[in-house]
Scaffold this active site. Structure first.
Site, PDB file in Angstrom:
ATOM      1  N   ASP B 349     -34.659  11.168-105.391  1.00  0.00           N
ATOM      2  CA  ASP B 349     -36.019  11.103-104.876  1.00  0.00           C
ATOM      3  C   ASP B 349     -36.718   9.852-105.419  1.00  0.00           C
ATOM      4  OD1 ASP B 349     -38.230  12.541-103.484  1.00  0.00           O
ATOM      5  OD2 ASP B 349     -39.127  12.489-105.487  1.00  0.00           O
ATOM      6  N   GLU B 386     -33.370   7.492-102.027  1.00  0.00           N
ATOM      7  CA  GLU B 386     -34.577   7.351-101.225  1.00  0.00           C
ATOM      8  C   GLU B 386     -35.154   6.027-101.707  1.00  0.00           C
ATOM      9  OE1 GLU B 386     -38.500   9.924 -99.921  1.00  0.00           O
ATOM     10  OE2 GLU B 386     -37.979   9.892-102.026  1.00  0.00           O
TER      11      GLU B 386
END
Lengths: 110, 704
Positions: B349, B386
């Site tokens: 993330d 990401e």
């Protein structure tokens, strides 16, 4: 003794206490020493057992791990459905045969 | 074997002790006891605090004697502990001097950064007793799962079809029909469904211990309790969240999690974990002190010169990923998930933060990312970034990769959405996306597998909502619709929200299929959002992070009503898996010939064969792929995408000796929108096809 062990003609019956957890698992392991050594089919009578902790489940799995390669069966009889469900969910069920009653397990163990 | 270190050397009250081993960090079961080891560079003293499970007060507080400290590591073996029934924490003494970055607080019992389990939120959503000073405690877990023959599957990355899901949301809805809703166990019950759909990789949103009550609050108007439902706010990186386990109240979440992994693997499905190393659940200086802040604030967090928290995550703090100690914690953590849990890969993330230095500046060659790329234990696992953060660092196409890292391709999502809604100037960019985004990745000698393609993910609209809403509707989040992304590139097809207009509905059905088909035909690795295959809706909410309600939970009652869509997705996944040319490991070349000397591996077309129209006004694009068939011989796949509002005739490329068959036509209602293998009809005219308004056709041919 935490577990009662009775040697029968075709199998060894191990009766679980009402609770099997970290407080008595070590003693139970000692009780199981002759069962492990015998290498015979074991019927675990779980009818009176209402709780098995992670340590207790590990002990049962060790029993199956030692006995199964010797050709012995390990059956669990009369286990409460919620305990069976916990065993299944946590991946402790795969080496055992489950039977509803002790009689059924004795017959299946032959 | 006889060892002399299995015996105590010291006593403290009734406790028998021994100087511990500094490695491994955490609580490790050793001969006769438990070895506790914790690192703090700036602490001056440390106590081990022991609790019996379910008891509020500790039964022992054992100071680490100074002689038990090695360097900056406090280590102690405590004998005769029943690991099942005790929980522990640490108290750290040290300076409270925020200007200098230190926030020690001796009154706090802190969780172990390496804890293998945490208690305190064992049952999801159970209102915490906020009067308890210690909200979380660390637990001790044996790493002895009976894996039998299991190991990570190592499916080639390009062959994956990833399916992103939230453990709780996947089965919490009453319609899910499982025995233990919202849990790892329930996810196992849905494995037959995943197999039927055909996905071979499950990507789970955060499962590492977090506090769903982090920033919990009641919505002022609806009264709904808003939680950190998604779980981006880790407090225990080494611990699977107990509240997501059916056996969490028994403390057996580790075994339950592993049983789920083993079962997924038995069914040919890999598991990727979304892992949130960019920040922790401790927030900024006003947040709770749970662990890291009290153990070594200056080590674990990126701090401003004034001692405040840099907020590159948008969540209050930033984990100091390129501090050498934090780096090694991250490495230890990932190694544990691969070796102890058999995890197949990770999605990081806001991974751009992992490439920032300790002052927040982006680095050329970030040591953390390089370490992970070359680590032997992670050697075969998937690493997906990401590739951006909330501090403005956007690295899609330039994330440092060493040939190992893949990226969530945000540009793929944006381009596909624009093309889908008929924006001008999108044909050229869409061609790049269909080809695996060579414009983004080729310059670094990366291949199309650097690109994880998606049109929807947890963050943003569901696919149903993408074709049903022009703008977000986040009022239920309690922030006056100010939160959530505004750049949605969505189109409601003529009416905002649910509609009964048959034309609007027909167009939405088509647009849904158009999106899915382009996604599943693109080079690279496709990712689907769970529920999109049966038109899951969040009623226009594009940021459902706080809703532990039917707004976020998959509504399985939509499946029967959307069987046609489910079938479409299932057959499209099967189509992708049946045709190797759709998932080539190298970029296909417009000048390269692999299977047929007359036809390049990849060629672009328009309404006229061999003449693509890349002009700004164009909304038509056709693609011809030529490659080796799985069973030998040559195959051709032709995709005609018409995103114009009028129908167009597409001339088919002439392939002497090969006959075209229609596999997909989204312009026709189900079930004739997609044909199972060997049932594909031939086009009425072998030289051309009429592609309806905003429709996609796929034809295939083969030879030999």
């Amino acid at each position: 003794m935490t577990l009662s062990v009775s040697i029968e003609s075709t199998s060894v019956v191990v009766t679980l206490p009402s609770r099997l957890d970290g407080t008595n698992a070590a003693e139970a392991e000692t009780d199981l020493a002759p069962v492990l050594a015998a290498g015979r089919t074991v019927v675990i009578d779980a009818a009176n057992c209402s709780y098995i902790s992670s340590a207790g489940l590990r002990l049962l799995l060790i029993l199956a791990k030692v006995l199964k390669p010797q050709g012995a069966k390990v059956l669990i009889a009369g286990m409460a459905p919620q305990l069976m469900e916990i065993m299944r969910i946590t991946g402790f069920d795969h080496l055992f045969d489950f039977c509803e009653t002790l009689g059924e397990a004795r017959a299946a163990g032959v | 074997m006889f060892r002399v270190d299995g015996y105590p050397t010291h006593e403290y009250g009734d406790f028998k002790l021994r100087p511990g081993k500094p490695l491994p960090f955490g609580a490790t079961i050793v001969a006769g006891g438990v070895n506790f080891s914790v690192f703090s560079r700036f602490a001056t003293a440390c106590d081990l605090v022991l609790f019996h499970r379910h008891e509020a007060e500790p039964f022992a507080i054992i100071p680490f004697p100074d002689s038990f400290r090695t360097g900056n590591v406090f280590a102690m073996t405590v004998f005769d502990l029943d690991y099942e029934t005790i929980e522990y924490g640490y108290r750290m003494d040290g300076p409270f001097d925020p200007d200098a970055g230190h926030r020690f607080d001796r009154s706090k019992v802190l969780i172990d950064p390496y804890a293998r389990s945490l208690s305190g939120r064992n049952v999801w959503g159970e209102t915490p007793d906020w009067t308890t000073p210690t909200q979380f405690r660390s637990g001790i877990v044996p790493d002895d799962f009976d894996w039998q023959d299991d190991k990570p599957l190592e499916i080639p990355f390009g062959d994956l079809v990833i399916y992103e899901a939230h453990v709780r949301g996947f089965t919490r809805h009453p319609s899910s029909g499982v025995r233990h809703p919202g849990t790892y166990a329930a996810l196992r019950e849905k494995i037959p469904y995943l197999r039927d759909l055909g996905v071979n990789c499950l990507e789970l949103m955060p499962v590492h211990e977090f506090d769903e009550f982090e920033n919990s609050r009641r919505h002022p108007e609806t009264g709904e309790m808003l939680l950190n439902y998604w779980g981006y706010g880790t407090i225990g990186f080494f611990a699977p969240k107990a509240g997501l386990a059916a056996t969490g109240s028994l403390g057996m979440q580790v075994d339950e999690f592993k049983a789920m992994v083993a079962d997924l693997h038995r069914n040919g499905i890999e598991i990727i974990l979304d892992i949130v190393f960019n920040h922790t659940g401790e927030g900024n200086e006003n947040g709770p002190t749970i662990g890291f802040r009290g153990i070594d604030n200056k080590t674990y967090y990126m701090l401003t010169p004034e001692g405040y928290y840099w907020n590159f995550s948008g969540c209050g703090n930033t984990l100091n990923c390129n501090n050498p100690m934090v780096r090694s914690m991250i490495l230890d953590c990932l190694r544990a998930w691969v070796s102890e849990y058999h995890i197949d890969g990770f999605r990081f993330d806001l991974a751009a933060i992992l490439g920032r230095d300790q002052f927040g500046a982006p680095m050329e060659s970030p040591p953390l990312l390089e370490t992970l790329a070359f680590d032997p234990i992670l050697g075969k696992c998937k690493l997906i970034a990401e590739a951006w953060d909330a501090g403005g660092l956007y690295q899609v196409g330039s994330f440092p990769s060493w040939g190992r890292w893949a990226e969530w391709n945000g540009k793929y999502r944006d381009t596909l959405r624009d093309f889908l809604r008929g924006e001008s100037g999108c044909v050229g960019p869409m061609a790049q996306r269909l080809a695996g985004s060579p414009d983004l990745y080729r310059w670094q000698q990366r291949d199309s597998h650097a690109s994880v393609n998606f049109v929807t993910c947890h963050d943003g609209f569901t696919l149903h909502d993408l074709v049903s809403y022009d703008s977000k509707h986040n009022e239920a989040n309690g922030e006056n619709n100010a939160d959530g992304c505004n750049d949605n590139r969505s189109w409601n097809c003529g009416e905002e929200g649910e509609s009964i207009d048959p034309e609007v509905l027909a167009l939405r059905h088509r647009q849904t299929r158009n999106a899915l088909i382009l996604l599943l035909l693109s080079q690279g690795v496709p990712m689907l959002l769970a529920g999109d295959e049966f038109a899951q809706t969040q009623h226009g909410n594009n940021n459902s992070y706080c809703h532990d309600t039917e707004l976020s939970w998959l509504d399985w009652s939509r499946l029967p009503a959307n069987r046609d869509l489910f079938r479409f997705v299932r057959l499209m996944i099967a189509f992708r898996r049946a045709h190797p040319v759709l998932r080539m490991p190298r970029f296909l070349d417009v000048v390269g010939h692999v299977a047929d000397l007359r036809v390049p591996s990849l060629s672009w077309h328009g309404t006229e064969a061999w003449r693509p129209d890349f002009s700004s006004a164009s909304r038509t694009l056709a693609l011809l792929l030529c490659g080796e068939r799985a069973q030998g011989g040559t195959e051709y796949i032709y995709v005609a995408a018409n995103m114009h509002w009028e129908a167009h005739v597409f001339e088919l490329p002439d392939l002497p000796g090969a006959r075209w068959r229609i596999a997909v036509n989204t312009g026709i209602p189900a079930p004739e929108d997609i044909w199972p293998p060997r049932e594909e009809p031939e086009p009425a005219d072998p030289r051309s096809v009429l592609v309806g308004p905003r429709s996609v056709m796929v034809l295939l041919a083969d030879r030999g």
